[in-house]
Design a protein around this motif. Structure first.
Motif, PDB file in Angstrom:
ATOM      1  N   LYS A 188      11.869  -9.864  11.303  1.00 13.83           N
ATOM      2  CA  LYS A 188      11.818  -9.515  12.723  1.00 13.83           C
ATOM      3  C   LYS A 188      12.297  -8.083  12.933  1.00 13.83           C
ATOM      4  O   LYS A 188      13.272  -7.642  12.330  1.00 13.83           O
ATOM      5  N   LEU A 189      11.614  -7.384  13.822  1.00 11.29           N
ATOM      6  CA  LEU A 189      11.963  -6.006  14.100  1.00 11.29           C
ATOM      7  C   LEU A 189      13.198  -5.934  14.989  1.00 11.29           C
ATOM      8  O   LEU A 189      13.404  -6.779  15.857  1.00 11.29           O
ATOM      9  N   THR A 190      14.024  -4.918  14.777  1.00  5.56           N
ATOM     10  CA  THR A 190      15.147  -4.675  15.673  1.00  5.56           C
ATOM     11  C   THR A 190      14.605  -4.077  16.967  1.00  5.56           C
ATOM     12  O   THR A 190      13.423  -3.721  17.056  1.00  5.56           O
ATOM     13  N   ASP A 191      15.507  -3.973  17.989  1.00  2.30           N
ATOM     14  CA  ASP A 191      15.072  -3.409  19.269  1.00  2.30           C
ATOM     15  C   ASP A 191      14.535  -1.998  19.087  1.00  2.30           C
ATOM     16  O   ASP A 191      13.494  -1.630  19.664  1.00  2.30           O
ATOM     17  N   ALA A 192      15.233  -1.176  18.300  1.00  4.69           N
ATOM     18  CA  ALA A 192      14.783   0.198  18.081  1.00  4.69           C
ATOM     19  C   ALA A 192      13.447   0.215  17.353  1.00  4.69           C
ATOM     20  O   ALA A 192      12.553   1.018  17.672  1.00  4.69           O
ATOM     21  N   GLU A 193      13.295  -0.663  16.341  1.00  8.17           N
ATOM     22  CA  GLU A 193      12.030  -0.734  15.602  1.00  8.17           C
ATOM     23  C   GLU A 193      10.902  -1.206  16.501  1.00  8.17           C
ATOM     24  O   GLU A 193       9.765  -0.718  16.405  1.00  8.17           O
ATOM     25  N   TRP A 194      11.268  -2.142  17.421  1.00  4.89           N
ATOM     26  CA  TRP A 194      10.256  -2.664  18.351  1.00  4.89           C
ATOM     27  C   TRP A 194       9.778  -1.562  19.298  1.00  4.89           C
ATOM     28  O   TRP A 194       8.580  -1.418  19.571  1.00  4.89           O
ATOM     29  N   ASP A 195      10.746  -0.750  19.784  1.00  3.84           N
ATOM     30  CA  ASP A 195      10.366   0.351  20.669  1.00  3.84           C
ATOM     31  C   ASP A 195       9.469   1.353  19.947  1.00  3.84           C
ATOM     32  O   ASP A 195       8.484   1.848  20.526  1.00  3.84           O
ATOM     33  N   ARG A 196       9.780   1.675  18.686  1.00  2.00           N
ATOM     34  CA  ARG A 196       8.942   2.637  17.938  1.00  2.00           C
ATOM     35  C   ARG A 196       7.578   2.051  17.626  1.00  2.00           C
ATOM     36  O   ARG A 196       6.579   2.748  17.589  1.00  2.00           O
ATOM     37  N   ALA A 197       7.591   0.699  17.463  1.00  2.00           N
ATOM     38  CA  ALA A 197       6.338   0.060  17.063  1.00  2.00           C
ATOM     39  C   ALA A 197       5.314   0.022  18.188  1.00  2.00           C
ATOM     40  O   ALA A 197       4.134  -0.236  17.954  1.00  2.00           O
ATOM     41  N   ARG A 198       5.762   0.275  19.420  1.00  2.00           N
ATOM     42  CA  ARG A 198       4.827   0.238  20.544  1.00  2.00           C
ATOM     43  C   ARG A 198       3.779   1.342  20.424  1.00  2.00           C
ATOM     44  O   ARG A 198       2.712   1.258  21.038  1.00  2.00           O
ATOM     45  N   TRP A 199       4.110   2.377  19.675  1.00  2.00           N
ATOM     46  CA  TRP A 199       3.162   3.490  19.500  1.00  2.00           C
ATOM     47  C   TRP A 199       2.686   3.629  18.048  1.00  2.00           C
ATOM     48  O   TRP A 199       2.131   4.627  17.672  1.00  2.00           O
ATOM     49  N   GLY A 200       2.913   2.612  17.250  1.00  3.91           N
ATOM     50  CA  GLY A 200       2.473   2.700  15.859  1.00  3.91           C
ATOM     51  C   GLY A 200       2.365   1.333  15.214  1.00  3.91           C
ATOM     52  O   GLY A 200       2.261   0.311  15.887  1.00  3.91           O
ATOM     53  N   GLU A 201       2.454   1.319  13.885  1.00  7.13           N
ATOM     54  CA  GLU A 201       2.297   0.089  13.124  1.00  7.13           C
ATOM     55  C   GLU A 201       3.579  -0.736  13.203  1.00  7.13           C
ATOM     56  O   GLU A 201       4.674  -0.197  13.271  1.00  7.13           O
ATOM     57  N   LEU A 202       3.420  -2.087  13.205  1.00  7.90           N
ATOM     58  CA  LEU A 202       4.568  -2.988  13.234  1.00  7.90           C
ATOM     59  C   LEU A 202       5.186  -3.061  11.846  1.00  7.90           C
ATOM     60  O   LEU A 202       4.927  -3.974  11.064  1.00  7.90           O
ATOM     61  N   VAL A 203       6.012  -2.067  11.512  1.00  8.11           N
ATOM     62  CA  VAL A 203       6.652  -1.985  10.200  1.00  8.11           C
ATOM     63  C   VAL A 203       8.139  -1.773  10.420  1.00  8.11           C
ATOM     64  O   VAL A 203       8.540  -0.925  11.220  1.00  8.11           O
ATOM     65  N   CYS A 204       8.945  -2.552   9.699  1.00  6.85           N
ATOM     66  CA  CYS A 204      10.393  -2.434   9.865  1.00  6.85           C
ATOM     67  C   CYS A 204      10.914  -1.177   9.184  1.00  6.85           C
ATOM     68  O   CYS A 204      10.218  -0.539   8.391  1.00  6.85           O
ATOM     69  N   SER A 205      12.136  -0.816   9.435  1.00  7.11           N
ATOM     70  CA  SER A 205      12.731   0.399   8.877  1.00  7.11           C
ATOM     71  C   SER A 205      12.829   0.324   7.366  1.00  7.11           C
ATOM     72  O   SER A 205      12.621   1.336   6.666  1.00  7.11           O
ATOM     73  N   SER A 206      13.140  -0.869   6.816  1.00  6.37           N
ATOM     74  CA  SER A 206      13.257  -1.005   5.354  1.00  6.37           C
ATOM     75  C   SER A 206      11.928  -0.728   4.680  1.00  6.37           C
ATOM     76  O   SER A 206      11.865   0.004   3.675  1.00  6.37           O
ATOM     77  N   CYS A 207      10.869  -1.321   5.235  1.00  2.61           N
ATOM     78  CA  CYS A 207       9.544  -1.081   4.628  1.00  2.61           C
ATOM     79  C   CYS A 207       9.115   0.366   4.818  1.00  2.61           C
ATOM     80  O   CYS A 207       8.476   0.956   3.928  1.00  2.61           O
ATOM     81  N   GLN A 208       9.462   0.961   5.968  1.00  2.00           N
ATOM     82  CA  GLN A 208       9.151   2.367   6.170  1.00  2.00           C
ATOM     83  C   GLN A 208       9.896   3.231   5.158  1.00  2.00           C
ATOM     84  O   GLN A 208       9.345   4.200   4.623  1.00  2.00           O
ATOM     85  N   GLN A 209      11.162   2.855   4.900  1.00  2.64           N
ATOM     86  CA  GLN A 209      11.945   3.617   3.926  1.00  2.64           C
ATOM     87  C   GLN A 209      11.370   3.469   2.530  1.00  2.64           C
ATOM     88  O   GLN A 209      11.280   4.445   1.766  1.00  2.64           O
ATOM     89  N   GLU A 210      10.968   2.230   2.176  1.00  2.00           N
ATOM     90  CA  GLU A 210      10.354   2.013   0.866  1.00  2.00           C
ATOM     91  C   GLU A 210       9.068   2.820   0.726  1.00  2.00           C
ATOM     92  O   GLU A 210       8.791   3.403  -0.338  1.00  2.00           O
TER      93      GLU A 210
END
Length: 409
Positions: free
Chosen positions: A353-375
């Motif tokens: 599940k995405l965090t609130d910050a990840e959810w806000d960023r995901a509104r304009w992009g892909e539904l990817v969590c910070s860990s996967c983005q970092q990887e």
């Protein structure tokens, strides 16, 4: 003298509670009355209930009046008329005042008798006794003493008259604003006449009314044998039970005046007391036996017996409303949070599940969590590093080959 000028006539017992409530008996009061008699300021005026009645002379009345605040309602000077009977109701009012004073509720300087409450189009209501003591635990109390000589309907009518008087608008009040304030809690009282007469009560609702019931006394026929102590006790118990049934009937008949209004909010059990007339009741027998500071008061609409301050409190009023509204707000926030959690998106790669910050960023992009983005960033960085290393190795090899050709030539 101050106590006696308020009630015209009283025995030493009533004056004891009013003037010297801290004394263990009425002896000091009786001695003081004898001193006033020697000074020409008081005189005996018959007998009542086996005790001597006293009243002030004109000299004593005039001197006592100077001790009271201007405008205080005083009793009339008692003319010397030994044949005139005494008013038992007046004695009961004085006794009630004494019990209130001894319990710490008011003093002779804060008590008034026969205070008029006019209501347009209706007979004015004269309160038997009024306690007005701003800042005290009981700042105002309107007392009605009933000697069992009025019907239940007449007592209910008294409460309706008090309610009508409390609903009178203050002089110059805006009727439209006053009507709107009926739905704004305590703001309703800002437009009412009673606030110009009495101090704030410290509780929701109108000025409280206290009913004190006394069994009517019937004159014994000549030649009637006096009751034995056992018969007197049995009669007193019968009278007490009859008065309690009378209280039940008055309570049932006056519910429209003392009942709190329900709030139009879901999940709220608190009552709106701002438009209610607080009514407490007791008997003079209970006051005599236990005192006005004991749990001898019944609040109309509640079970059991309470102290006077406890009976006048509204634990199911504004305080409970605030608690219930806070609980409702917390439940609403929890429900909204649960709904938000239920709709929270998950990472398209790891399904976390995405965090609130990840959810806000995901509104304009892909539904990817910070860990996967970092990887992904680390993988791309490693790829770039590997590519850079290959390029550097190729350049180094090319430079080496070029240098060797020149040396052979």
């Amino acid at each position: 003298m101050v106590a006696l000028v308020l009630f015209q006539r009283a025995t030493g017992r009533e004056l004891w509670h009013l003037a010297l409530p801290g004394q263990a008996s009425d002896k000091a009061t009786r001695d003081a009355l004898l001193d006033l008699q020697d000074a020409g300021k008081a005189r005996p005026d018959g007998w009542a209930r086996g005790r001597k009645l006293w009243c002030l002379t004109k000299v004593g009345h005039k001197e006592a009046a100077r001790l009271l605040p201007p405008g205080t309602k005083l009793s009339a000077v008692r003319e010397q008329a030994p044949s005139a009977g005494y008013d038992e109701h007046a004695l009961d009012v004085a006794a009630t005042a004494g019990h209130l004073t001894r319990a710490g509720h008011g003093s002779p300087l804060t008590l008034t008798t026969e205070l008029r409450h006019p209501v347009p189009g209706r007979t004015a209501r004269y309160a038997d006794l009024v306690l007005r003591d701003p800042g005290a635990d009981v700042p105002v109390l309107l007392v009605e003493v009933d000697r069992d000589n009025e019907t239940v309907g007449q007592l209910v009518e008294k409460l309706s008259t008090y309610t009508a008087w409390c609903e009178r608008l203050a002089k110059g009040a805006d009727k439209i604003r006053a009507k709107a304030a009926r739905h704004q809690g305590a703001a309703v009282h800002d437009h009412r006449h009673w606030r110009t007469v009495y101090p704030p009560t410290g509780h929701e609702g109108y000025p409280p009314v206290a009913l004190v019931l006394v069994p009517g006394r019937k004159r014994d026929r000549p030649g009637t044998r006096p009751l034995t102590p056992e018969q007197q006790a049995a009669k007193a118990e019968r009278d007490h039970q009859r008065l309690l049934r009378r209280l039940d009937a008055v309570e049932d008949g006056s519910a429209a005046y003392w009942s709190p209004r329900p709030y139009p909010f879901a999940g709220v059990t608190a009552g709106n007391y701002h438009l209610a007339l607080p009514v407490v009741a007791t008997t003079l027998h209970m006051l005599d036996a236990h005192g006005a500071d004991a749990a001898v008061w019944r609040r109309f609409g509640r079970d059991g017996w309470h102290t006077l301050t406890g009976a006048l409190d509204n634990p199911d009023g504004d305080r409970l409303l605030a608690v219930e509204r806070r609980a409702a707000a917390a439940a609403r926030r929890a429900r909204e949070q649960a709904e938000r959690e239920a709709s929270r998106p998950v990472c398209t790669r790891c399904e976390a599940k995405l965090t609130d910050a990840e959810w806000d960023r995901a509104r304009w992009g892909e539904l990817v969590c910070s860990s996967c983005q970092q990887e992904e960033a680390d993988r791309k960085r490693a790829q770039r590093a590997a590519a850079d290393a290959e390029t550097a190795a190729a350049e180094a090899a090319s430079a080496k080959n070029t240098g060797s050709w020149w040396r052979r030539s």
